[in-house]
Design a protein around this motif. Structure first.
Motif, PDB file in Angstrom:
ATOM      1  N   LYS A   1      26.069  83.421 -17.031  1.00 24.26           N
ATOM      2  CA  LYS A   1      25.368  84.158 -18.091  1.00 24.26           C
ATOM      3  C   LYS A   1      25.107  85.556 -17.547  1.00 24.26           C
ATOM      4  O   LYS A   1      24.678  85.708 -16.414  1.00 24.26           O
ATOM      5  CB  LYS A   1      24.054  83.426 -18.387  1.00 24.26           C
ATOM      6  CG  LYS A   1      23.104  84.163 -19.298  1.00 24.26           C
ATOM      7  CD  LYS A   1      21.759  83.445 -19.339  1.00 24.26           C
ATOM      8  CE  LYS A   1      20.728  84.016 -20.248  1.00 24.26           C
ATOM      9  NZ  LYS A   1      20.844  85.331 -20.766  1.00 24.26           N
TER      10      LYS A   1
ATOM     11  N   GLU B   1      16.332  83.680 -23.266  1.00 22.91           N
ATOM     12  CA  GLU B   1      16.270  84.867 -24.111  1.00 22.91           C
ATOM     13  C   GLU B   1      17.568  85.056 -24.895  1.00 22.91           C
ATOM     14  O   GLU B   1      18.657  84.937 -24.351  1.00 22.91           O
ATOM     15  CB  GLU B   1      16.021  86.098 -23.233  1.00 22.91           C
ATOM     16  CG  GLU B   1      14.935  86.986 -23.811  1.00 22.91           C
ATOM     17  CD  GLU B   1      14.500  88.042 -22.836  1.00 22.91           C
ATOM     18  OE1 GLU B   1      15.022  89.163 -22.952  1.00 22.91           O
ATOM     19  OE2 GLU B   1      13.650  87.742 -21.978  1.00 22.91           O
TER      20      GLU B   1
ATOM     21  N   GLU C   1      22.913  88.862 -17.474  1.00 19.97           N
ATOM     22  CA  GLU C   1      21.579  89.368 -17.792  1.00 19.97           C
ATOM     23  C   GLU C   1      21.507  90.772 -17.220  1.00 19.97           C
ATOM     24  O   GLU C   1      21.545  90.948 -16.010  1.00 19.97           O
ATOM     25  CB  GLU C   1      20.518  88.448 -17.165  1.00 19.97           C
ATOM     26  CG  GLU C   1      19.227  88.447 -17.940  1.00 19.97           C
ATOM     27  CD  GLU C   1      18.353  87.277 -17.544  1.00 19.97           C
ATOM     28  OE1 GLU C   1      17.545  87.452 -16.604  1.00 19.97           O
ATOM     29  OE2 GLU C   1      18.474  86.206 -18.167  1.00 19.97           O
ATOM     30  N   GLU C   2      21.394  91.748 -18.106  1.00 20.27           N
ATOM     31  CA  GLU C   2      21.526  93.149 -17.729  1.00 20.27           C
ATOM     32  C   GLU C   2      22.864  93.304 -17.012  1.00 20.27           C
ATOM     33  O   GLU C   2      23.882  92.995 -17.574  1.00 20.27           O
ATOM     34  CB  GLU C   2      20.316  93.621 -16.931  1.00 20.27           C
ATOM     35  CG  GLU C   2      19.089  93.757 -17.824  1.00 20.27           C
ATOM     36  CD  GLU C   2      17.775  93.657 -17.070  1.00 20.27           C
ATOM     37  OE1 GLU C   2      17.744  93.970 -15.865  1.00 20.27           O
ATOM     38  OE2 GLU C   2      16.781  93.290 -17.703  1.00 20.27           O
TER      39      GLU C   2
ATOM     40  N   ARG D   1      13.177  88.008 -11.352  1.00 19.43           N
ATOM     41  CA  ARG D   1      13.042  89.203 -12.200  1.00 19.43           C
ATOM     42  C   ARG D   1      12.390  90.285 -11.352  1.00 19.43           C
ATOM     43  O   ARG D   1      11.927  90.018 -10.249  1.00 19.43           O
ATOM     44  CB  ARG D   1      12.203  88.914 -13.453  1.00 19.43           C
ATOM     45  CG  ARG D   1      10.734  88.619 -13.200  1.00 19.43           C
ATOM     46  CD  ARG D   1       9.938  88.420 -14.459  1.00 19.43           C
ATOM     47  NE  ARG D   1       9.581  87.142 -14.932  1.00 19.43           N
ATOM     48  CZ  ARG D   1       9.245  86.028 -14.295  1.00 19.43           C
ATOM     49  NH1 ARG D   1       9.282  85.982 -13.065  1.00 19.43           N
ATOM     50  NH2 ARG D   1       8.880  84.938 -14.861  1.00 19.43           N
TER      51      ARG D   1
ATOM     52  N   LYS E   1      24.651  79.247 -14.702  1.00 20.45           N
ATOM     53  CA  LYS E   1      23.969  78.331 -15.621  1.00 20.45           C
ATOM     54  C   LYS E   1      24.193  76.907 -15.118  1.00 20.45           C
ATOM     55  O   LYS E   1      25.276  76.559 -14.663  1.00 20.45           O
ATOM     56  CB  LYS E   1      24.570  78.439 -17.033  1.00 20.45           C
ATOM     57  CG  LYS E   1      23.982  79.528 -17.876  1.00 20.45           C
ATOM     58  CD  LYS E   1      24.661  79.608 -19.221  1.00 20.45           C
ATOM     59  CE  LYS E   1      24.183  78.547 -20.178  1.00 20.45           C
ATOM     60  NZ  LYS E   1      24.781  78.699 -21.521  1.00 20.45           N
TER      61      LYS E   1
END
Length: 170
Positions: free
Chosen positions: A154, A87, A156-157, A39, A163
């Motif tokens: 997946k 999330e 994300e943004e 992140r 995965k």
């Protein structure tokens, strides 16, 4: 030192304690190299908020969370291990982050193996996920070594992540 969650051969995984762990939590989450595949890095203030949130979550579900990992022989903080919700879903994921000086020592595999044992002993779950950046080959290797299998992608943004799934064998 926070409550012990589980131990591995060389590590103690325990709940974070704000007073004693805030600085180490920042060293981990504020490091560009450590966070490259995880992140965006966080400022000290953002880390403090993030850590308090992690500590507060222990009351909500004591079986899962974001925890500190300390080396038994030195009692030094080596990184973080987590079993947390993905999330936006009901799925649970396992993850880890280590300070750079502890890379390449087998700690990620050790945490993953013992984390799986802990999770399946303490829940009735039959599977758990792990999410890894497409370019994070070291993490792919740790997951595959610990019998995770690829399970799609997946978003994300604007980033496509891989995965992995581990299914409990009976």
């Amino acid at each position: 030192m926070g409550n012990i969650i589980f131990e591995t051969e060389r590590l103690i995984v325990r709940q974070y304690d704000f007073k004693t762990d805030a600085e180490n939590f920042f060293l981990l989450n504020g490091d560009d190299d450590v966070m490259r595949y995880i992140r965006a890095t966080k400022t000290k203030e953002e880390c403090d908020v993030f850590l308090k949130k992690a500590i507060n979550s222990y009351k909500i579900n004591p079986l899962i969370g974001r925890w500190a990992a300390d080396e038994k022989s030195t009692e030094k903080f080596v990184g973080s291990f987590a079993i947390i919700p993905i999330e936006g879903s009901d799925d649970i994921q396992l993850g880890y982050a280590l300070l750079k000086e502890y890379w390449g020592k087998g700690f990620a595999s050790e945490l993953t193996k013992s984390g799986l044992d802990y999770y399946f002993k303490n829940t009735d779950a039959d599977h758990i996920y792990a999410i890894a950046d497409r370019d994070n080959i070291a993490s792919h290797n740790v997951l595959l070594k610990n019998l995770f299998v690829p399970d799609g992608t997946k978003m994300e943004e604007d980033k496509e992540l891989l995965k992995f799934i581990y299914r409990k064998t009976v």
